[in-house]
Design a protein around this motif. Structure first.
Motif, mmCIF file in Angstrom:
data_model
loop_
_atom_site.group_PDB
_atom_site.id
_atom_site.type_symbol
_atom_site.label_atom_id
_atom_site.label_comp_id
_atom_site.label_asym_id
_atom_site.label_seq_id
_atom_site.Cartn_x
_atom_site.Cartn_y
_atom_site.Cartn_z
ATOM 1 N N THR A 74 -18.004 3.409 -58.604
ATOM 2 C CA THR A 74 -17.842 4.162 -57.361
ATOM 3 C C THR A 74 -18.519 3.410 -56.226
ATOM 4 N N VAL A 75 -17.773 3.160 -55.163
ATOM 5 C CA VAL A 75 -18.309 2.545 -53.947
ATOM 6 C C VAL A 75 -18.391 3.631 -52.884
ATOM 7 N N ILE A 87 -14.566 5.368 -52.831
ATOM 8 C CA ILE A 87 -13.443 4.957 -53.668
ATOM 9 C C ILE A 87 -13.987 4.800 -55.084
ATOM 10 N N LYS A 88 -13.172 5.136 -56.059
ATOM 11 C CA LYS A 88 -13.673 5.224 -57.434
ATOM 12 C C LYS A 88 -12.599 4.796 -58.419
ATOM 13 N N LEU A 125 -17.235 -6.344 -57.056
ATOM 14 C CA LEU A 125 -17.057 -5.396 -55.949
ATOM 15 C C LEU A 125 -18.045 -5.678 -54.828
ATOM 16 N N ALA A 126 -19.307 -5.912 -55.187
ATOM 17 C CA ALA A 126 -20.329 -6.198 -54.181
ATOM 18 C C ALA A 126 -20.000 -7.471 -53.414
ATOM 19 N N ASP A 131 -24.242 3.444 -44.599
ATOM 20 C CA ASP A 131 -24.904 2.664 -45.633
ATOM 21 C C ASP A 131 -23.945 2.505 -46.801
ATOM 22 N N ILE A 132 -24.031 1.374 -47.478
ATOM 23 C CA ILE A 132 -23.108 1.085 -48.582
ATOM 24 C C ILE A 132 -23.900 1.037 -49.890
ATOM 25 N N SER A 133 -23.435 1.786 -50.872
ATOM 26 C CA SER A 133 -24.061 1.754 -52.191
ATOM 27 C C SER A 133 -22.977 1.818 -53.260
#
Length: 232
Positions: A184-185, A196-197, A146-147, A124-126
């Motif tokens: 942060t992703v 990654i941040k 980013l999204a 899942d991606i947040s």
């Protein structure tokens, strides 16, 4: 180089400091929503105003044949109209949700990671973005960029703010005093997390990138991005 600062809040003052260090002159400083001002003695304008003033500022620059670098977020429903006006007036324009040189490298890293993760099942991606309490919009323009980079390279269809929904990227927006910007992703599965941040320590990185973009834009016609400025 003679620079007009359209917006003279904390970012505008930081840009002024960086620009002067690089040998430039600030010829105009516009605060809040001043709608009428003279750009005739200006080589380039840098707009870090507020959402309700951005369209007027950018329009004024195109009408005055002054290239403009805009870092104001929250006005992008008018973006296509501004691009059309830029073409009509043969203007020079750069919009970026974030001018930090490090963040623009982070954007490219984000896209690369999304491509690598796309074939894998179970993740899942947040995203979490944290900014100072004076920031007017949420999520941040940087988080939206980013999204969008993830959506272009995965099966995710959209982003959603502070909610969980299938096929969407959840963006958690937090406002904490004196935080310049942290993004942060996270790719999370039952077996591991990958993150990654990017953490900004102050406004200087954003201001330097905006000034570098303005230096690059002078003398050019068209709509550009920080990828063009950095040759990415």
């Amino acid at each position: 180089m003679k620079i007009a600062l359209l917006g003279y809040g904390k970012m505008g003052k930081t840009i002024e400091k960086i620009a002067k260090k690089r040998g430039h002159t600030i010829v105009l400083k516009i605060d809040k929503e001043d709608s009428i001002y003279d750009l005739s003695d200006t080589d380039v304008a840098i707009d870090f105003s507020i959402p309700s003033a951005a369209v007027n500022n950018i329009t004024n620059c195109f009408n005055a044949n002054v290239p403009v670098v805009s870092g104001t977020t929250g006005w992008l429903e008018h973006y296509d109209a501004m691009i059309s006006l830029c073409k009509e007036k043969k203007g020079g324009f750069i919009y970026a949700s974030n001018y930090s040189l490090g963040v623009n490298l982070f954007f490219e890293l984000n896209k690369k990671l999304a491509k690598m993760m796309n074939p894998l099942e179970g993740y899942d991606i947040s995203m979490e973005e944290i900014h100072h309490t004076e920031k007017l919009d949420a999520p941040s323009g940087t988080a939206i960029t980013l999204a969008e980079g993830i959506i272009e390279n995965t099966k995710k269809q959209a982003w959603i703010l502070n909610e969980n929904k299938d096929n969407n990227i959840t963006i958690h927006a937090k406002r904490i005093n004196k935080v310049p910007g942290t993004h942060t992703v996270t790719y999370s599965s039952l077996v591991d997390d990958i993150e990654i941040k990017h953490t900004a320590h102050n406004r200087d990185g954003f201001a330097l990138g905006a000034v570098v973009a303005a230096e690059w834009l002078v003398g050019k016609i068209g709509n550009f991005s920080m990828k063009d400025v950095l040759g990415l």
